[in-house]
Design a protein around this motif. Structure first.
Motif, PDB file in Angstrom:
ATOM      1  N   HIS A 187       0.827  -1.211   0.000  1.00 59.46           N
ATOM      2  CA  HIS A 187       0.000   0.000   0.000  1.00 59.46           C
ATOM      3  C   HIS A 187       0.863   1.264   0.000  1.00 59.46           C
ATOM      4  O   HIS A 187       0.496   2.265  -0.626  1.00 59.46           O
ATOM      5  N   ASN A 188       1.997   1.232   0.687  1.00 57.10           N
ATOM      6  CA  ASN A 188       2.919   2.369   0.647  1.00 57.10           C
ATOM      7  C   ASN A 188       3.375   2.651  -0.781  1.00 57.10           C
ATOM      8  O   ASN A 188       3.421   3.810  -1.226  1.00 57.10           O
ATOM      9  N   GLU A 189       3.691   1.592  -1.503  1.00 60.66           N
ATOM     10  CA  GLU A 189       4.135   1.740  -2.891  1.00 60.66           C
ATOM     11  C   GLU A 189       3.038   2.328  -3.776  1.00 60.66           C
ATOM     12  O   GLU A 189       3.329   2.988  -4.775  1.00 60.66           O
ATOM     13  N   ALA A 190       1.803   2.111  -3.389  1.00 60.15           N
ATOM     14  CA  ALA A 190       0.674   2.642  -4.163  1.00 60.15           C
ATOM     15  C   ALA A 190       0.290   4.058  -3.737  1.00 60.15           C
ATOM     16  O   ALA A 190      -0.705   4.607  -4.231  1.00 60.15           O
ATOM     17  N   THR A 255      -3.488   4.333   5.214  1.00 63.76           N
ATOM     18  CA  THR A 255      -3.506   2.909   5.551  1.00 63.76           C
ATOM     19  C   THR A 255      -2.979   2.710   6.962  1.00 63.76           C
ATOM     20  O   THR A 255      -2.208   3.540   7.473  1.00 63.76           O
ATOM     21  N   ALA A 256      -3.392   1.619   7.582  1.00 66.26           N
ATOM     22  CA  ALA A 256      -2.917   1.301   8.931  1.00 66.26           C
ATOM     23  C   ALA A 256      -3.161  -0.170   9.226  1.00 66.26           C
ATOM     24  O   ALA A 256      -4.145  -0.753   8.769  1.00 66.26           O
ATOM     25  N   PHE A 257      -2.233  -0.745   9.982  1.00 63.59           N
ATOM     26  CA  PHE A 257      -2.466  -2.062  10.591  1.00 63.59           C
ATOM     27  C   PHE A 257      -2.957  -1.832  12.009  1.00 63.59           C
ATOM     28  O   PHE A 257      -2.403  -1.006  12.739  1.00 63.59           O
ATOM     29  N   SER A 301     -10.362   1.595  -7.868  1.00 63.20           N
ATOM     30  CA  SER A 301      -8.920   1.451  -7.667  1.00 63.20           C
ATOM     31  C   SER A 301      -8.602   0.850  -6.303  1.00 63.20           C
ATOM     32  O   SER A 301      -7.598   0.145  -6.134  1.00 63.20           O
ATOM     33  N   MET A 302      -9.460   1.099  -5.316  1.00 62.25           N
ATOM     34  CA  MET A 302      -9.264   0.491  -4.002  1.00 62.25           C
ATOM     35  C   MET A 302      -9.456  -1.022  -4.082  1.00 62.25           C
ATOM     36  O   MET A 302      -8.691  -1.796  -3.493  1.00 62.25           O
ATOM     37  N   VAL A 303     -10.481  -1.450  -4.802  1.00 64.89           N
ATOM     38  CA  VAL A 303     -10.702  -2.883  -4.987  1.00 64.89           C
ATOM     39  C   VAL A 303      -9.502  -3.507  -5.683  1.00 64.89           C
ATOM     40  O   VAL A 303      -9.014  -4.582  -5.301  1.00 64.89           O
ATOM     41  N   ALA A 304      -8.993  -2.833  -6.707  1.00 61.45           N
ATOM     42  CA  ALA A 304      -7.835  -3.341  -7.436  1.00 61.45           C
ATOM     43  C   ALA A 304      -6.612  -3.451  -6.532  1.00 61.45           C
ATOM     44  O   ALA A 304      -5.812  -4.390  -6.656  1.00 61.45           O
ATOM     45  N   GLU A 305      -6.474  -2.519  -5.591  1.00 63.67           N
ATOM     46  CA  GLU A 305      -5.340  -2.543  -4.664  1.00 63.67           C
ATOM     47  C   GLU A 305      -5.428  -3.758  -3.740  1.00 63.67           C
ATOM     48  O   GLU A 305      -4.419  -4.418  -3.463  1.00 63.67           O
ATOM     49  N   ALA A 306      -6.636  -4.052  -3.247  1.00 62.75           N
ATOM     50  CA  ALA A 306      -6.812  -5.243  -2.406  1.00 62.75           C
ATOM     51  C   ALA A 306      -6.588  -6.518  -3.219  1.00 62.75           C
ATOM     52  O   ALA A 306      -5.976  -7.479  -2.737  1.00 62.75           O
TER      53      ALA A 306
END
Length: 427
Positions: A187-190, A255-257, A301-306
């Motif tokens: 996610h950082n890379e995105a 983003t966060a864990f 794009s969020m779906v694509a990221e997941a």
């Protein structure tokens, strides 16, 4: 939360939306009763204020003309008006609180692109990736694999905390940490900015994202106004509660864990084995703040990221769009990504990505303004799992198992496992 003016002007739309959601309802009669009382109070206050201003101006003139008795009567009238205005203001405040509570309980309006349906059995498949895993031996479920490999200990999890808790050890604990780091790095890379929020939150934050008041029974209480978070969506979204964002910097990607905690009060008897439905689990969350005209693109794009996470791990999955009857309270549109689990011989949800439009932003008062603009607009908020870590581990254990009882580590995860390429049964 819906706009009160929208509800007032479009009650039939609200009726239809609640009907399409199957179990949703709102008290239309009470809404218009309260709204009428509120507007009547406002009109009466405005009339009294105008009368008070007129009479107040007359008092000085009456005093100058030596009409002391009439001036005194005018003063009493002004005082009476002031008392009545205060009474009406208190009444209006009470009515407005009731009205707000009523509207806050109405779910979001489904986007026109959301298919009509009764429940999750009517969620249309959008696409699928990969082929469901087949074996030339009898595969095990992840709850048996985890125990046999010494990486998941259900009995000690129950001993330490209770039912629906588990203990990870050895390479199981390492895989959990590896998956978290792998997801966050992706996610950082995105372009997602990473946060490390508290896992305790307050009432205002949970109201802002829509968990309160509707889902209070699913939350773990710490103190009367403090709760354990059910998802990092709550914290990431509320970072900007009561703020005006710079519109030129939208969209924002966060983003966060976090560990997540859910009572799962409404899920009795469902997925009681394994780590699919538990009270505490790890999740990497994505949240976006977008312009209204761009939010649907940002949802895709969020779906694509997941999906990218699952593709890199080479785990078969499919994507479904939630029908109206399965749509979450705050969502206007939602996709679920479901990973293939051999133990179920089916796909199970591993990510849910939602566009809430301005529903959460209105509750949390999150607005944006362009540098040249004078007025502000409500931002659109989106959230999605990227991914649920425990379910990802379960999918790896089941899909990557071998005939000898070992589990191969997905190639993309090996560097995060310190070069470990397989988990083998303990001697």
């Amino acid at each position: 939360m819906l706009d009160i003016r929208f509800v007032r002007e479009n009650p039939d739309v609200v009726d239809a939306a609640c009907k399409s959601r199957q179990n949703a309802h709102w008290d239309r009669e009470k809404f218009f009763k309260l709204d009428g009382e509120r507007r009547e109070a406002i009109v009466e206050v405005e009339g009294l204020q105008a009368e008070r201003n007129t009479v107040s101006k007359q008092i000085g003139q009456l005093m100058r003309e030596g009409k002391a008795q009439e001036a005194e009567a005018a003063k009493k009238q002004v005082a009476a008006n002031k008392e009545r205005i205060a009474e009406l203001d208190r009444k209006r405040d009470t009515v407005e609180e009731e009205l707000k509570a009523l509207v806050a309980a109405i779910p979001n309006i489904p986007d026109e692109s959301v298919p009509y349906g009764a429940d999750d059995s009517e969620n249309p498949e959008v696409r699928r990736w990969g082929v469901p895993t087949e074996f030339d031996f009898e595969p095990k479920a992840h709850w048996d694999l985890g125990a046999d490999l010494g990486v998941i200990d259900f009995d000690r999890g129950v001993k330490l905390a209770g039912t629906r808790f588990y203990l990870l050890s050895g390479l199981g604990a390492r895989m959990e940490r590896a998956l978290i780091n792998f997801m966050i790095d992706c996610h950082n890379e995105a372009g997602f900015k990473e946060f490390w929020p508290p896992v305790i939150t307050n009432h205002d934050s949970l109201f802002g994202t829509g968990q309160l008041p509707k889902f209070e029974d699913d939350l773990y209480h710490v103190q009367p106004d403090l709760y354990l978070i059910p998802t990092a969506e709550v914290q990431l979204t509320n970072i900007h509660r009561d703020e005006i964002l710079d519109g030129t910097k939208l969209p924002l990607f966060y983003t966060a864990f976090t560990p997540c905690f859910r009572e799962e009060a409404g899920s009795a008897g469902r997925d009681t084995r394994g780590i699919i439905r538990v009270h505490e689990f790890d999740k990497v969350e994505m949240v976006k703040f977008a312009r209204p005209e761009d939010s649907m693109n940002q949802l895709e794009s969020m779906v694509a990221e997941a999906e990218k996470i699952l593709q890199l791990l080479k785990l078969p999955y499919h994507v479904v769009i939630l029908c109206t009857g399965d749509l979450g309270f705050s969502a206007a549109k939602c996709y679920d990504i479901e990973v293939w689990l051999p133990s179920y011989n089916n796909y199970k949800e591993i990510s849910s990505c939602s566009n809430c439009k301005d529903f959460q932003a209105r509750r949390a008062n999150i607005r944006f303004k362009d540098s040249a603009g004078k007025s502000t607009q409500l931002v659109h908020t989106l959230n999605g799992s990227g991914l649920a870590v425990g379910r990802t581990m379960a999918a790896i254990l089941e899909n990557y198992q071998n005939a000898d009882g070992s589990v191969t580590i997905p190639e993309a995860l090996v560097p995060y496992m310190g070069g470990v390429e397989a988990i083998r049964p303990e001697a």
